[in-house]
Motif scaffolding. Structure first.
Motif, short mmCIF file in Angstrom:
data_model
loop_
_atom_site.label_atom_id
_atom_site.label_comp_id
_atom_site.label_asym_id
_atom_site.label_seq_id
_atom_site.Cartn_x
_atom_site.Cartn_y
_atom_site.Cartn_z
N TYR A 161 1.43 2.82 -12.89
CA TYR A 161 1.94 2.51 -14.23
C TYR A 161 1.58 1.07 -14.55
O TYR A 161 1.75 0.17 -13.73
CB TYR A 161 3.45 2.71 -14.33
N SER B 186 1.54 -2.01 -17.91
CA SER B 186 2.22 -2.35 -19.15
C SER B 186 1.67 -3.64 -19.75
O SER B 186 1.33 -4.58 -19.03
CB SER B 186 3.72 -2.51 -18.89
N ASP C 263 9.28 -3.59 -17.82
CA ASP C 263 8.82 -2.29 -18.31
C ASP C 263 8.26 -1.44 -17.18
O ASP C 263 8.55 -0.24 -17.09
CB ASP C 263 7.76 -2.50 -19.40
N ASP D 6 11.15 -0.37 -14.86
CA ASP D 6 11.97 0.63 -15.55
C ASP D 6 11.31 2.01 -15.43
O ASP D 6 11.99 3.02 -15.20
CB ASP D 6 12.14 0.27 -17.02
N LYS D 7 10.00 2.03 -15.59
CA LYS D 7 9.25 3.28 -15.46
C LYS D 7 9.29 3.78 -14.02
O LYS D 7 9.49 4.98 -13.76
CB LYS D 7 7.80 3.06 -15.91
N LYS E 224 12.54 5.36 -13.22
CA LYS E 224 12.93 6.46 -14.11
C LYS E 224 13.17 7.75 -13.34
O LYS E 224 14.14 8.48 -13.60
CB LYS E 224 11.86 6.67 -15.18
#
Length: 632
Positions: free
Chosen positions: A71, A73, A81, A84-85, A88
């Motif tokens: 991931y 960002s 960010d 957070d991903k 998740k």
């Protein structure tokens, strides 16, 4: 630094050497590795950051299960960010009633529950804030031992050559960037190594299914990195993961860009900066090792750790400007070096104030120059000790109690003068309004100077463009009505562009260069500009190894003091009442303070790689021809 200059990128690598249940039992969470990765990235979170990314690799999943997750960002707070991903899946599992202490389920179902992690902080040096340019970058394949992840702190000066070599191999690169060329170069030799191993084991009679794990166990990572990097010209600290679980970190043979590591029987940790690892892992300075120039730290799938030479080491030219400003000041060596940079300036500054301590106030421009300020004051204090000794010895037996007290109590005047207003944002677009806002970026402390009597000495760690000095700092300091303002740079004059990762690539952005050009014009020596231009144009198509840095001729016409005086003239605001003097560090003192980090190309034009001369050559041509953009 009072100006915004973007930093290099930061890398963070974690390899867990035990199963996840070990960390669950000892530390109470299987997310031990993820937590360490997050801390490593946040601790390397310096200003200028415009992107972040994370990759996780699982070593023991069956075919058909996703073993690699990524991931990236470019959000305003990209680290938050990203994580957070990453978290998740955990939040979703808890919400649905799953038992996240069931490690068998966790490993199979949560994307970032792995043994191998690579994180990256991006500091773009050339205006492309797109997700496509955020690391880690990924080259996928159905064979895990051919899947490659890369993240680095680097700039290559010879992207054109590297790009052409990929074309000569028959490839069709999707972008003309050093990131793509480096990824595909490593990927090519990873494929070659896989193919060579495949042929070897096929000839020995193994089946295709038997061959894949044999390749994974015996992949020669040292050979891959050595072959891929042999043509790289630039500064780099490059981290790579291979899909089956091997990992490596390699550093350029000049040691331009930094990389450090720590490992024990539980974990392998790599980061750009030593104190980050010390803090996150709570280990001593000597426990954290440096990836040496030309070396690769290699972590095999089975957890074995080794260091191997992949490029012939050159004379160490690690970046001294990084020591002055960019590196974390909590590093033991860097802290002492920055203090020494300040201390070595004391004699020059004392001469500039004519040793008038009584009518001088010393301060600094927050915050990174604070350590150099401590060193400066140590040098001034030593002068005061010597002065007191002379006064007392010279009048032995003739001093009254009051006179002796006055001598002993005399100390340099130290005040906190300039305070940055971190809340202020220049949100208005038109130039006049923006200039008015910029002038208020700093607040000052009123009432501590004797108006029209005191000299104000204020130290900054470097003066690159001088824009903030002219538009803000000098204007606001002048409101205190000092007789004279002396701005001191703990770094020498920055005269030449960087091409190894810091956002300083355009010559006419440097106030020292503009001062030298103005001096040539003032003295009727414009012909020097034309001569240098012709010399640069004449070698424009030569191999980089044959190019000479003729831009040095621009500066040879004048002393460093003459250029500093011109800089002061250029930066002094028109309505400034105080006299302004600017003092720079000397390169000789720089090397005294940072004896192990001799990369000084910003100041001297002595680039460690041939590509540096090509870049400065092109940069000067761009200046004369008024071509906008960087030179590599």
């Amino acid at each position: 630094m009072s100006e915004l200059i973007k930093h290099e990128c930061g890398i963070a690598l974690i390899r867990l050497r035990k199963p996840l249940n070990y960390y669950q039992g000892k530390y109470g969470t299987w997310q031990y590795g993820l937590n360490k990765l997050y801390l490593l990235m946040e601790k390397q979170h310096n200003r200028g950051q415009d992107g972040a990314g994370v990759v996780s690799v699982k070593l023991d999943l069956k075919p058909g299960q996703e073993y690699i997750s990524r991931y990236r960002s470019v959000e305003q707070n990209p680290i938050k960010d990203v994580f957070d991903k990453v978290s998740k899946g955990v939040r979703k599992a808890i919400k649905s009633g799953k038992d996240i202490s069931d490690l068998e389920w966790v490993y199979k179902n949560l994307p970032y529950a792995g043994e191998l992690y690579l994180g990256h902080l991006r500091y773009g040096t050339f205006g492309r804030n797109s997700i496509d340019f955020v690391h880690p970058v990924l080259r996928t394949n159905n064979w895990k031992s051919r899947t490659l992840v890369l993240a680095g702190n680097f700039n290559m000066t010879n992207t054109d050559e590297l790009f052409q070599r990929l074309i000569d191999l028959g490839q069709h690169p999707k972008n003309y960037t050093d990131t793509v060329t480096v990824l595909e170069k490593v990927g090519h030799f990873l494929d070659e190594e896989n193919q060579a191993r495949f042929r070897q084991y096929k000839n020995e009679g193994y089946s295709n299914r038997e061959i894949s794990p044999l390749i994974e166990d015996n992949l020669d990572v040292q050979s891959i990195v050595e072959s891929a990097s042999k043509d790289w010209d630039g500064g780099y600290a490059m981290a790579g993961l291979i899909g089956h679980g091997d990992a490596f970190v390699t550093r350029d043979p000049w040691g331009i860009r930094p990389a450090h590591y720590y490992y024990d029987d539980e974990i392998v940790v790599v980061a750009s900066e030593r104190p980050v690892i010390q803090t996150v892992m709570n280990v001593k300075y000597e426990d954290v090792k440096e990836v040496k120039p030309g070396e690769a730290l290699i972590v095999k799938r089975n957890g074995d750790v080794s260091t191997q030479i992949v490029r012939v080491p050159h004379k160490r030219k690690s970046c001294s400007f990084e020591r002055i400003y960019f590196s974390r000041g909590s590093d033991k060596q860097i802290y002492h070096e920055r203090k020494e940079l300040g201390r070595l300036l004391a004699p020059t500054i004392l001469g500039a104030i004519d040793y008038d301590i009584e009518n001088t106030v010393f301060s600094y421009i927050p915050n990174t120059s604070e350590t150099a300020f401590y060193g400066l004051m140590k040098g001034v204090d030593q002068h005061m000790i010597d002065w007191k000794k002379e006064q007392i010895k010279g009048r032995a037996g003739q001093l009254s109690e009051e006179e002796l007290g006055a001598i002993i109590s005399r100390e340099p005047r130290i005040e906190k003068i300039a305070i940055k207003d971190v809340k202020l944002r220049t949100f208005i677009a038109d130039d006049a309004s923006r200039d008015d806002l910029v002038a208020h970026v700093y607040d000052v402390t009123y009432g501590v100077l004797k108006e029209n009597e005191d000299t104000l000495v204020i130290i900054d760690d470097s003066i690159v463009r001088g824009t903030t000095l002219k538009r803000s700092i000098l204007k606001i300091l002048d409101r205190l009505n000092p007789k004279k303002i002396i701005v001191v740079s703990s770094a020498p004059q920055i005269r030449y562009p960087d091409c190894y990762g810091i956002d300083m690539a355009v010559l006419d952005k440097f106030i020292a260069f503009n001062a030298a050009i103005d001096l040539l014009k003032d003295h009727g020596k414009e012909s020097v500009i034309d001569e240098v231009y012709e010399k640069c144009k004449a070698q424009q198509n030569l191999p980089k190894e044959e190019i000479v840095n003729y831009v040095k001729d621009i500066y040879r016409q004048f002393t460093a003091e003459e250029i500093s005086a011109k800089i002061a003239e250029l930066l002094r605001p028109e309505d400034c009442k105080a006299e302004v003097e600017i003092i720079y560090q000397s390169t000789e003192n720089l090397h005294k303070a940072c004896p192990n980090d001799l990369g000084d190309w910003y100041f001297t034009g002595d680039y460690p790689t041939p590509g540096g001369n090509k870049v400065v050559n092109t940069s000067f041509i761009n200046f004369v021809e008024q071509i906008d953009g960087r030179a590599y």
